[in-house]
Each structure stands twice: as C-alpha cells, then as structure tokens.
Design an enzyme around this catalytic site. Sequence first.
Site, PDB file in Angstrom:
ATOM      1  N   THR A  23       6.488  -6.637   1.847  1.00 24.36           N
ATOM      2  CA  THR A  23       5.119  -6.859   1.379  1.00 24.36           C
ATOM      3  C   THR A  23       5.163  -6.818  -0.144  1.00 24.36           C
ATOM      4  O   THR A  23       6.013  -6.135  -0.719  1.00 24.36           O
ATOM      5  CB  THR A  23       4.223  -5.738   1.941  1.00 24.36           C
ATOM      6  OG1 THR A  23       4.053  -5.966   3.340  1.00 24.36           O
ATOM      7  CG2 THR A  23       2.855  -5.690   1.270  1.00 24.36           C
ATOM      8  N   ARG A  26      -3.499  -8.522  14.738  1.00 24.19           N
ATOM      9  CA  ARG A  26      -3.545  -7.192  14.106  1.00 24.19           C
ATOM     10  C   ARG A  26      -3.887  -7.314  12.608  1.00 24.19           C
ATOM     11  O   ARG A  26      -3.424  -8.218  11.927  1.00 24.19           O
ATOM     12  CB  ARG A  26      -2.181  -6.523  14.267  1.00 24.19           C
ATOM     13  CG  ARG A  26      -2.039  -5.177  13.562  1.00 24.19           C
ATOM     14  CD  ARG A  26      -0.939  -5.241  12.532  1.00 24.19           C
ATOM     15  NE  ARG A  26      -0.664  -3.964  11.895  1.00 24.19           N
ATOM     16  CZ  ARG A  26      -0.129  -3.876  10.682  1.00 24.19           C
ATOM     17  NH1 ARG A  26       0.181  -4.966  10.015  1.00 24.19           N
ATOM     18  NH2 ARG A  26       0.103  -2.704  10.145  1.00 24.19           N
ATOM     19  N   VAL A  27      -4.713  -6.407  12.121  1.00 22.57           N
ATOM     20  CA  VAL A  27      -5.128  -6.452  10.724  1.00 22.57           C
ATOM     21  C   VAL A  27      -4.351  -5.407   9.917  1.00 22.57           C
ATOM     22  O   VAL A  27      -4.331  -4.230  10.261  1.00 22.57           O
ATOM     23  CB  VAL A  27      -6.656  -6.226  10.591  1.00 22.57           C
ATOM     24  CG1 VAL A  27      -7.072  -6.200   9.124  1.00 22.57           C
ATOM     25  CG2 VAL A  27      -7.413  -7.321  11.344  1.00 22.57           C
ATOM     26  N   ASP A  35      -3.325  -3.285   6.292  1.00 21.39           N
ATOM     27  CA  ASP A  35      -4.111  -2.585   5.264  1.00 21.39           C
ATOM     28  C   ASP A  35      -4.301  -3.452   4.015  1.00 21.39           C
ATOM     29  O   ASP A  35      -5.256  -3.271   3.260  1.00 21.39           O
ATOM     30  CB  ASP A  35      -3.392  -1.302   4.834  1.00 21.39           C
ATOM     31  CG  ASP A  35      -2.021  -1.630   4.258  1.00 21.39           C
ATOM     32  OD1 ASP A  35      -1.138  -2.038   5.039  1.00 21.39           O
ATOM     33  OD2 ASP A  35      -1.831  -1.509   3.032  1.00 21.39           O
ATOM     34  N   THR A  66       2.021  -0.127   0.263  1.00 21.02           N
ATOM     35  CA  THR A  66       2.951  -0.766   1.187  1.00 21.02           C
ATOM     36  C   THR A  66       3.488   0.281   2.151  1.00 21.02           C
ATOM     37  O   THR A  66       3.648   1.444   1.787  1.00 21.02           O
ATOM     38  CB  THR A  66       4.103  -1.477   0.439  1.00 21.02           C
ATOM     39  OG1 THR A  66       5.035  -1.979   1.409  1.00 21.02           O
ATOM     40  CG2 THR A  66       4.828  -0.550  -0.519  1.00 21.02           C
ATOM     41  N   GLY A 101       0.650  -0.008   7.876  1.00 23.79           N
ATOM     42  CA  GLY A 101      -0.733  -0.336   7.560  1.00 23.79           C
ATOM     43  C   GLY A 101      -1.761   0.558   8.228  1.00 23.79           C
ATOM     44  O   GLY A 101      -2.763   0.935   7.615  1.00 23.79           O
TER      45      GLY A 101
END
Length: 282
Positions: A153, A181-182, A184, A202, A205
């Site tokens: 990330t 899926r979401v 952070d 990072t 999440g």
Amino acid sequence: MFQLVIHGGAGSLEGKTAEAKNIHQSLCKIWEETFEILNNKTAEEAVISGICMLEDDPIFNAGTGSKLQADGEVRMSAGLMDGVNNRFSGVINVQNIRFPIKAAALLSKEKNKVLSANQATEFCRKHSFNEHDPLTPTRIREYKQKYEGLHGTVGIVALDKKANIVAGTSTGGIGNETPGRVSDSPTVAGTYASSKAGVSCTGIGEQITQQAAAAKIVIRVEDGMTLSEAVSKTIMESNYFNYSFGLISLDANGRIKVGKTAALGEVYYAYHNGERIETFYK
Ligand code: ASP
C-alpha cells in the site's frame, strides 16, 4: 519550510534482501521527484503526483500491481485529505483505471466526495479515465498461491510552503479478501489531516479502522499533544489489542514521525532527515 514523508506499505521483508533493496530504491527515487514538485507546487499537487508514481510502480500494491480479491478481481481504493480546508475524498473498490488517487482528487471537487464500486468506476469513465488493466503476473501468482502477507500500500503526507498539509493513501487491499471488502485507506481512519498534522496508515485495515488511527492522531495534535506523543499513545492503545499496522505522519512544524505497533514487522518509509534520505532499509 516544506516537508515530505512517503511509504510503500508495511510487513516483513526478512530474508528478502533483493526485494527490500528494490523497494528502498524506488522509494528514494519517488521521494526525490515528489520533493521537487513540492518545491514548486502545492502539497496537494505533490501528494497526487507522488502517489501516481507509486501507483504506476508494480512493486507496490496500488494501481498497477494491486492485489486480487478472493474472486480474482482487482478492486482499488484511495483516500485524499486536504488538512487546511478539512476536505476528505475517496474511491472505494474502483476497477480498471490507472490512477485511483486521481479519481479521489477529482471527487474532492464534487458535492458527494466518496464513491464506491461500479458507480466509482462509472464516475471515472464519465471523466475520461481510460480503461487500464492493473493486473501483473506477480500478483496473479501470489493470488494462486494464496499468498498472505502485507506490503505495498502507498501513502504520502506533505507540508507545503503555504503551510497546507495533505495526506493521501492508495491500495489494492489486503489480497484474497471477501469481494467488496472496504480498506481503511479510503476512510478517515487510514488517511487524515488538519492544519496541524497529517497521517497515512498501512497494515491490517480492519484494525486501523477499529482504532480510527489516522483521525485519532490528528485530533490529539489538534488538542495539544505533540505529534510524537499522539503517535505513541495511539500505538500503545493498539498494542493492547495486538494489532498490526503502522503509519507515517508529519506536523505543521515539519516534524516527521513514523510509528508501528509491536506486532508489525516494519513500515517501508522514506523521508529526508536533514542529511540524507532515510528509509526503512539499513
Ligand atoms: N491497509 C491496507 C488494507 O487493509 C493494506 C496495507 O496497508 O497493506 O487494505
């Protein structure tokens, strides 16, 4: 006075010296190029341009080189926060575009500032984002091997000469996650800034979200803590749950703080320490 800190994710690269060196070299190059932009332009322009470079580098899990969700599809997310104007925007699970951070930037000018899934992708098409396939052979192989392990990330926090602080984060997620899926990253838990501080997180999440980590640190600085105290307290609280994540942050005085929980290997960060570019790679 202007300042810049960037990250290329978190995890553990023990025994992977060549990969660690590649990440280090890429971060150094992108830090330098982004710093040059910050010298001439705004924090927002620097964060967007720098994250585009990170998204384009397949070594990172954002844009090209994003991980696959459990159904074999790549869905990308990005968040952008303008600290001085208190403006957060983001895209969640957008598909087949090259630069998710540009979609987040465009949304910052709209009334509704966070879009998800097909509607996020449609928004991009309407605004002339070309079709782009972010799949790479490495990520397909990792997906088939059910590779678990963070990293890649990306995020940047910048302070410009006019004292604007901007934070941005972009990710392909955690890999093999439930479709939809979401992360952070496109929320204020993963990406947050005010006129006093900015943070990009990072790591896992769900855990970052449960701690509201980025927002909590910034608000603590707003309420009078130093950045270092705010990061330490937030990390301490997360260690209580044995959470695994890290972050980069900076304050209005240009002070930089990189933090991580005890359970996390390391954060792949880069910034200039006054003498040279310092990274996670020793
Ligand atoms: N925070 C990202 C997510 O949970 C993953 C990462 O930072 O590597 O989607």
